[in-house]
Design an enzyme around this catalytic site. Structure first.
Site: not given
Length: 257
Positions: A66, A110, A209
């Site tokens: 992402h 992810d 992230s």
């Protein structure tokens, strides 16, 4: 869509579909004690966002899918990202190789490999981190660490100059219950890890992230998603070892992925 990780004691990763960013808690890392850390500037149309990552080969960084963008620049060897430290190596990304089955709605699979334009020079400030074996499992109760350069205030825009870190505990899968009507409806214990004890108020959150969950010197997870309170959800690296190894073999062979 972007979820930005941070380290903080109260706020936490937002659920899939939300925006992100903060580190409220933890402590400043000893400079260059985590030489595998990568700082990612991700360009998306007319805005720049930030993510974390980690060096897994001389020319490859592992991060979350992402964190994809139009262009990504990786900084290695950084402690203070607001200075031009002599230790820093700034290298453009030439290929973003997200997992072919990545789902940007559920954040399943992810995970993404970034091919750098050139090889990093490994030294005291820049080093490759070990990955687990495909059959390795991290037991609930294991204390691990996450690090990043995320915001210092919930909902704020106060970015730290220096790398910060916090210890987090791996939780049993049941702590991220798969309820179709609740926050963890997308949790998949086969490919995800449930991390962060809500009673201790420390965990990763918005701001970087894609950074690693490090347990005993090995990168076991990738910061992915979660609600506004721990536990949060990390991509389980061991579940993707065949994909990682196959993709890296093709990269090193110059297969032009």
């Amino acid at each position: 869509m972007l979820l930005l990780l941070i380290l903080l004691p109260v706020a936490f990763l937002l659920p899939p579909g939300a925006g992100a960013g903060e580190i409220v808690g933890g402590w400043e890392s000893k400079p260059h004690s985590r030489p595998y850390m990568a700082f990612l500037r991700v360009q998306r149309k007319n805005r720049t966002t930030l993510c974390g990552g980690f060096l897994v080969a001389d020319n490859v960084v592992l991060t979350a899918a992402h964190c994809r963008g139009n262009n990504i620049t990786v900084t290695l060897g950084a402690h203070n990202i607001k200075r031009r430290e002599p230790s820093q190596q700034v290298i453009p990304v030439v290929q973003q190789l997200a997992h072919e089955e990545y789902d940007n709605r559920t954040l399943k699979n992810d995970i993404m490999l970034l091919e750098l334009e050139g090889n990093a020079v490994t030294n005291r400030a820049v080093a490759i981190i070990d990955l687990p074996s495909a059959d390795q499992r991290v037991q609930p109760g294991t204390l691990c660490t996450v690090a990043g350069w995320g915001n210092l205030r919930p909902g704020g825009a106060l970015l730290p100059d220096t790398l910060r870190e916090v210890d987090v505990v791996v939780m049993p899968d049941a702590a991220c219950p798969r309820n179709p009507d609740w926050l963890y409806r997308g949790y998949d214990p086969a490919t995800m890890m449930c991390v962060g004890d809500p009673t201790r108020f420390y965990d990763s959150a918005k701001g970087d992230s894609g950074g690693p969950l490090v347990c005993g010197g090995t990168a076991q997870g990738i910061v992915s998603w979660g609600p506004t309170k721990a536990p949060g959800v990390y991509t389980k690296i061991s579940a993707f070892l065949p994909w990682i190894n196959d993709t890296m073999r093709r990269l090193q062979a110059g297969a032009g992925l």
